[in-house]
Design a protein around this motif. Structure first.
Motif, PDB file in Angstrom:
ATOM      1  N   ASP A   1      48.598  -0.921 -40.286  1.00  0.00           N
ATOM      2  CA  ASP A   1      49.718  -0.073 -40.861  1.00  0.00           C
ATOM      3  C   ASP A   1      49.739   1.177 -40.827  1.00  0.00           C
ATOM      4  N   GLU A   2      48.580   1.899 -40.632  1.00  0.00           N
ATOM      5  CA  GLU A   2      48.245   3.270 -40.460  1.00  0.00           C
ATOM      6  C   GLU A   2      48.089   3.904 -39.369  1.00  0.00           C
ATOM      7  N   GLN A   3      48.374   2.919 -38.294  1.00  0.00           N
ATOM      8  CA  GLN A   3      48.529   3.332 -36.588  1.00  0.00           C
ATOM      9  C   GLN A   3      49.756   3.740 -36.482  1.00  0.00           C
ATOM     10  N   PRO A   4      50.180   4.712 -35.168  1.00  0.00           N
ATOM     11  CA  PRO A   4      51.359   4.999 -34.661  1.00  0.00           C
ATOM     12  C   PRO A   4      52.085   3.654 -34.293  1.00  0.00           C
ATOM     13  N   LYS A   5      53.247   3.642 -34.424  1.00  0.00           N
ATOM     14  CA  LYS A   5      54.298   2.558 -34.115  1.00  0.00           C
ATOM     15  C   LYS A   5      55.458   2.872 -33.472  1.00  0.00           C
ATOM     16  N   LYS A   6      55.775   1.853 -32.828  1.00  0.00           N
ATOM     17  CA  LYS A   6      57.244   2.179 -31.823  1.00  0.00           C
ATOM     18  C   LYS A   6      58.092   0.671 -32.278  1.00  0.00           C
ATOM     19  N   GLU A   7      59.096   0.926 -33.052  1.00  0.00           N
ATOM     20  CA  GLU A   7      59.906  -0.372 -33.160  1.00  0.00           C
ATOM     21  C   GLU A   7      61.177  -0.140 -32.473  1.00  0.00           C
ATOM     22  N   THR A   8      61.602  -1.455 -31.968  1.00  0.00           N
ATOM     23  CA  THR A   8      62.645  -1.567 -31.243  1.00  0.00           C
ATOM     24  C   THR A   8      63.375  -3.036 -31.791  1.00  0.00           C
ATOM     25  N   SER A   9      64.836  -3.062 -31.094  1.00  0.00           N
ATOM     26  CA  SER A   9      65.502  -4.217 -31.491  1.00  0.00           C
ATOM     27  C   SER A   9      64.924  -5.257 -30.260  1.00  0.00           C
ATOM     28  N   ALA A  10      64.929  -6.411 -30.443  1.00  0.00           N
ATOM     29  CA  ALA A  10      64.314  -7.521 -29.289  1.00  0.00           C
ATOM     30  C   ALA A  10      65.248  -8.729 -29.373  1.00  0.00           C
ATOM     31  N   THR A  11      64.864  -9.393 -28.378  1.00  0.00           N
ATOM     32  CA  THR A  11      65.679 -10.686 -28.245  1.00  0.00           C
ATOM     33  C   THR A  11      64.597 -11.978 -27.975  1.00  0.00           C
ATOM     34  N   ILE A  12      64.875 -13.149 -27.863  1.00  0.00           N
ATOM     35  CA  ILE A  12      64.167 -14.242 -27.503  1.00  0.00           C
ATOM     36  C   ILE A  12      63.333 -14.224 -26.244  1.00  0.00           C
ATOM     37  N   GLN A  13      64.101 -13.562 -25.419  1.00  0.00           N
ATOM     38  CA  GLN A  13      63.490 -13.238 -23.936  1.00  0.00           C
ATOM     39  C   GLN A  13      62.396 -12.139 -24.125  1.00  0.00           C
ATOM     40  N   ASN A  14      62.572 -11.183 -25.167  1.00  0.00           N
ATOM     41  CA  ASN A  14      61.539 -10.360 -25.021  1.00  0.00           C
ATOM     42  C   ASN A  14      60.200 -10.899 -25.969  1.00  0.00           C
ATOM     43  N   ILE A  15      60.389 -11.846 -26.465  1.00  0.00           N
ATOM     44  CA  ILE A  15      59.202 -12.648 -27.461  1.00  0.00           C
ATOM     45  C   ILE A  15      58.700 -13.456 -26.332  1.00  0.00           C
ATOM     46  N   GLU A  16      59.398 -13.933 -25.482  1.00  0.00           N
ATOM     47  CA  GLU A  16      58.841 -14.920 -24.484  1.00  0.00           C
ATOM     48  C   GLU A  16      57.924 -14.205 -23.434  1.00  0.00           C
ATOM     49  N   ASP A  17      58.604 -12.901 -22.976  1.00  0.00           N
ATOM     50  CA  ASP A  17      57.802 -11.910 -22.055  1.00  0.00           C
ATOM     51  C   ASP A  17      56.396 -11.504 -22.730  1.00  0.00           C
ATOM     52  N   ASP A  18      56.545 -11.177 -24.074  1.00  0.00           N
ATOM     53  CA  ASP A  18      55.417 -10.630 -24.583  1.00  0.00           C
ATOM     54  C   ASP A  18      54.590 -11.746 -24.942  1.00  0.00           C
ATOM     55  N   TYR A  19      54.796 -12.886 -25.354  1.00  0.00           N
ATOM     56  CA  TYR A  19      54.051 -14.110 -25.580  1.00  0.00           C
ATOM     57  C   TYR A  19      53.189 -14.332 -24.448  1.00  0.00           C
ATOM     58  N   ALA A  20      53.709 -14.171 -23.264  1.00  0.00           N
ATOM     59  CA  ALA A  20      53.102 -14.767 -21.931  1.00  0.00           C
ATOM     60  C   ALA A  20      51.665 -13.529 -21.926  1.00  0.00           C
ATOM     61  N   GLU A  21      51.805 -12.430 -22.381  1.00  0.00           N
ATOM     62  CA  GLU A  21      50.731 -11.456 -22.108  1.00  0.00           C
ATOM     63  C   GLU A  21      49.865 -11.019 -23.599  1.00  0.00           C
ATOM     64  N   HIS A  22      50.341 -11.647 -24.683  1.00  0.00           N
ATOM     65  CA  HIS A  22      49.886 -11.033 -25.890  1.00  0.00           C
ATOM     66  C   HIS A  22      49.872 -11.981 -26.762  1.00  0.00           C
ATOM     67  N   VAL A  23      48.792 -11.891 -27.762  1.00  0.00           N
ATOM     68  CA  VAL A  23      48.938 -12.484 -29.308  1.00  0.00           C
ATOM     69  C   VAL A  23      49.900 -11.891 -29.964  1.00  0.00           C
ATOM     70  N   ILE A  24      50.971 -12.588 -30.731  1.00  0.00           N
ATOM     71  CA  ILE A  24      51.872 -12.039 -31.403  1.00  0.00           C
ATOM     72  C   ILE A  24      51.731 -12.476 -32.791  1.00  0.00           C
ATOM     73  N   GLY A  25      51.732 -11.593 -33.879  1.00  0.00           N
ATOM     74  CA  GLY A  25      51.819 -11.591 -35.127  1.00  0.00           C
ATOM     75  C   GLY A  25      53.264 -11.447 -35.710  1.00  0.00           C
TER      76      GLY A  25
END
Length: 145
Positions: free
Chosen positions: A94-118
């Motif tokens: 919570d103390e680190q720089p952040k970048k917030e964007t709107s997303a879709t289910i496709q974004n979640i699928e793409d990110d899930y393929a490469e990252h652990v998502i909380g």
């Protein structure tokens, strides 16, 4: 006669179960955890319920996996959190720089393929299926370099 009584008994039991689970359909719940699966318009999340309201049949003290459905009314926010240098040192996300964007289910699928998502999700029981949950707001977080 026995078959009729048996069928009536089964119908009554199903009606009671349906009423039991649908009676909290107006409640809004909050859940925090990690995505374990992404399929079609739903995600599975393993984690814990947050706050005082917990759906019937679940415990706030035990880690559990739930399936959440994304609807056209769902709001999804993607948050990238920059990992500080040097890598391996403890840090507070919570103390680190952040970048917030709107997303879709496709974004979640793409990110899930490469990252652990909380995720932190606010959701409710489906009005047409009391055994299903619909996302109201979903925030998912990625740690990036």
């Amino acid at each position: 006669m026995r078959k009729i009584l048996l069928v009536c008994g089964v119908v009554v039991v199903l009606a009671v179960v349906f009423f039991y689970f649908s009676s909290d359909s107006g409640e809004i719940y909050e859940f925090s955890g990690d995505i374990t699966r992404v399929e079609n318009n739903s995600i599975s999340v393993e984690g814990l319920f947050v706050g005082d309201t917990v759906p019937r049949g679940y415990s706030s003290l035990e880690q559990t996996e739930i399936s959440l459905n994304i609807t056209p009314d769902s709001t999804i926010k993607r948050v990238e959190i920059k990992i500080p240098e040097p890598i391996g040192e403890p840090f507070y996300p919570d103390e680190q720089p952040k970048k917030e964007t709107s997303a879709t289910i496709q974004n979640i699928e793409d990110d899930y393929a490469e990252h652990v998502i909380g995720v932190i999700a606010k959701f409710k029981r489906s009005s047409w299926n009391p055994f299903s949950f619909e996302i109201i707001d979903l925030e998912y977080r990625l740690l990036v370099r």
